[in-house]
Design an enzyme around this catalytic site. Structure first.
Site, PDB file in Angstrom:
ATOM      1  CB  SER A  49      -0.989  -0.115   0.945  1.00 36.75           C
ATOM      2  OG  SER A  49      -1.150   1.216   1.631  1.00 36.75           O
ATOM      3  N   GLY A  50       0.610   2.088  -0.535  1.00 34.69           N
ATOM      4  CA  GLY A  50       1.112   3.534  -1.003  1.00 34.69           C
ATOM      5  C   GLY A  50       0.560   4.105   0.486  1.00 34.69           C
ATOM      6  CG  LEU A  51      -2.664   5.425   3.701  1.00 35.51           C
ATOM      7  CD1 LEU A  51      -1.784   7.123   4.079  1.00 35.51           C
ATOM      8  CD2 LEU A  51      -3.758   4.625   3.635  1.00 35.51           C
ATOM      9  CG  ASP A  61      -1.084   7.702   0.489  1.00 35.75           C
ATOM     10  OD1 ASP A  61      -0.270   7.812  -1.211  1.00 35.75           O
ATOM     11  OD2 ASP A  61      -2.376   7.524  -0.119  1.00 35.75           O
ATOM     12  CG  ASP A  88      -0.714   2.192  -4.437  1.00 33.05           C
ATOM     13  OD1 ASP A  88      -0.698   2.822  -5.219  1.00 33.05           O
ATOM     14  OD2 ASP A  88      -1.547   3.004  -3.089  1.00 33.05           O
ATOM     15  CG  ASP A  90       1.477   6.416  -4.844  1.00 35.32           C
ATOM     16  OD1 ASP A  90      -0.187   5.720  -4.636  1.00 35.32           O
ATOM     17  OD2 ASP A  90       2.185   7.316  -4.742  1.00 35.32           O
ATOM     18  CD  GLU A 117      -3.518   6.788  -7.328  1.00 33.41           C
ATOM     19  OE1 GLU A 117      -4.009   5.489  -6.729  1.00 33.41           O
ATOM     20  OE2 GLU A 117      -3.535   7.938  -7.113  1.00 33.41           O
ATOM     21  CE  LYS A 123      -2.207   9.182  -3.618  1.00 30.42           C
ATOM     22  NZ  LYS A 123      -1.860   7.547  -4.267  1.00 30.42           N
ATOM     23  CG  ASN A 125      -4.790   8.012   0.986  1.00 31.39           C
ATOM     24  OD1 ASN A 125      -6.785   8.949   1.227  1.00 31.39           O
ATOM     25  ND2 ASN A 125      -4.589   6.988   0.763  1.00 31.39           N
ATOM     26  CB  SER A 126      -8.908   8.041  -2.809  1.00 35.68           C
ATOM     27  OG  SER A 126      -7.975   7.688  -3.564  1.00 35.68           O
ATOM     28  NE  ARG A 161      -6.270   4.070  -6.563  1.00 34.61           N
ATOM     29  CZ  ARG A 161      -5.989   4.229  -5.172  1.00 34.61           C
ATOM     30  NH1 ARG A 161      -5.562   3.346  -5.328  1.00 34.61           N
ATOM     31  NH2 ARG A 161      -6.288   5.210  -4.780  1.00 34.61           N
ATOM     32  CG  HIS A 192     -10.545   3.732  -4.559  1.00 32.96           C
ATOM     33  ND1 HIS A 192     -10.724   3.254  -3.440  1.00 32.96           N
ATOM     34  CD2 HIS A 192      -9.732   4.423  -3.679  1.00 32.96           C
ATOM     35  CE1 HIS A 192     -10.530   3.044  -2.222  1.00 32.96           C
ATOM     36  NE2 HIS A 192     -10.174   4.156  -2.412  1.00 32.96           N
TER      37      HIS A 192
HETATM   38  C1  SPV Z   1      -3.393   2.861  -0.732  1.00 29.96           C
HETATM   39  O1  SPV Z   1      -3.516   1.758  -0.247  1.00 29.96           O
HETATM   40  O2  SPV Z   1      -2.172   3.286  -0.383  1.00 29.96           O
HETATM   41  C2  SPV Z   1      -4.874   2.926  -1.305  1.00 29.96           C
HETATM   42  C3  SPV Z   1      -5.894   2.712  -1.209  1.00 29.96           C
HETATM   43  O3  SPV Z   1      -4.346   3.781  -2.518  1.00 29.96           O
HETATM   44  S1  SPV Z   1      -6.438   3.845  -0.425  1.00 29.96           S
HETATM   45  O4  SPV Z   1      -6.174   4.937   0.591  1.00 29.96           O
HETATM   46  O5  SPV Z   1      -7.674   3.891  -0.441  1.00 29.96           O
HETATM   47  O6  SPV Z   1      -6.312   5.168  -1.712  1.00 29.96           O
HETATM   48 MG    MG Z   2      -2.609   4.689  -2.515  1.00 32.06          MG
END
Ligand code: SPV
Ligand code: MG
Length: 302
Positions: A49-51, A61, A88, A90, A117, A123, A125-126, A161, A192
């Site tokens: 996971s990027g986050l 993130d 991930d 990104d 994505e 980017k 974080n979503s 994504r 997502h």
């Molecule tokens: C991550 O785990 O970094 C993701 C998922 O991309 S989210 O945090 O939902 O964007």
């Molecule tokens: Mg991510």
């Protein structure tokens, strides 16, 4: 010693998992240790996971961590476990050229697939704020095509994504993007949503009709039972950040208690033993290797 799964076998098993009609799960990992814990628990695939990786490095993130820092962490994850790792990536750290470089480096360091994505670089974080500029469709398709052309293994999985729902663009745009990304060579679509129920996801899957396998990240709509994902024909669920969040709670608790009690006696029975740690990282193998390779000295000390 257990025979390790080769990189090719791991890639093949991720590809099979994503293509299978059986619902699969990928667990978040952000370093070698969290990866080992998830593998021991029985997960068959990991989400790098990027986050979580950026958080564990102390970054936000928002592409604050560099692509080479991501590759370094993924190398430690892949080297620690046998199960496949979907990374991930990104938005690919730039344009098509950055995206294909990152994908190639990740593949060289043990990743079984990359998720890109369709957002602009850098980017965000979503789940933060409302500013989520999307990449133009043709430009993002160029990133996907470049990754496919650059990474030689057919089994290396490319997940596209879609952030259209996050950006408030609606289902039609999400579907148009999914179609374009399928035509550009993606192996699966990650759709997502940050709603607290899965309605947006199910509306998408009904219209999409599994033209490519669908991957989801139910971080916000966590109350939806997985039986509903099975019924919707979803391929893979990513539990995206729960090892990292569990670590935050556990570390915060232990810090608070040690600070307050000025002693570790109270928490000793509540934390993992050192033997558990040594087992997770396979110190037994090192002892066996010492027996085999390290000459006995005159003093009897190896
Ligand atoms: C991550 O785990 O970094 C993701 C998922 O991309 S989210 O945090 O939902 O964007
Ligand atoms: Mg991510």
């Amino acid at each position: 010693m257990v025979e390790r799964q080769s990189g090719a076998q791991a890639r093949e098993s991720l590809r099979r998992m994503i293509a299978s009609s059986e619902l699969a799960f990928a667990m978040e990992a952000h370093d070698g240790l969290s990866a080992a814990i998830a593998e021991r628990a029985g997960f068959k695939a990991l989400w790098a996971s990027g986050l979580s990786i950026s958080s564990s490095l102390g970054y936000r993130d928002a592409n604050e961590a560099s692509w080479s820092q991501l590759v370094d962490v993924v190398e430690r994850i892949s080297d620690t476990v046998d199960i496949p790792v979907l990374v991930d990536g990104d938005s690919g750290f730039g344009n098509f050229n950055n995206a294909r470089l990152v994908a190639r480096k990740l593949r060289q360091h043990g990743a079984s697939g990359i998720c890109l994505e369709d957002t602009a670089f850098p980017k965000m974080n979503s789940f933060i704020g409302d500013r989520h500029p999307l990449a133009d469709i043709p430009e993002f398709c160029g990133r996907l095509k470049a990754v496919k052309d650059q990474v030689p293994d057919a089994e290396f999985v490319l997940v596209a994504r879609i952030e259209a729902l996050i950006a408030g663009r609606g289902e039609d745009e999400a579907l148009a993007r999914a179609q374009a990304y399928a035509e550009a060579g993606a192996d699966a679509i990650l759709i997502h949503s940050r709603k607290s129920n899965a309605e947006q996801i199910f509306a998408f899957t009904r219209a999409w009709q599994n033209r490519l396998p669908v991957v989801i990240v139910p971080t916000k709509y966590y109350r939806t039972p997985v039986s509903a994902y099975r019924a919707a024909g979803i391929s893979t669920v990513i539990w995206a950040n729960h090892n990292m969040r569990a670590a935050i709670s556990a570390m915060r608790q232990v810090c608070d208690r040690i600070l307050r009690e000025e002693s570790t006696a109270g928490i000793e029975d509540e934390v993992a033993t050192l033997d558990e740690l040594f087992d997770l990282l396979n110190y037994q193998e090192l002892s066996a290797a010492e027996e085999k390779y390290l000459p006995q000295t005159a003093t009897g000390v190896r």
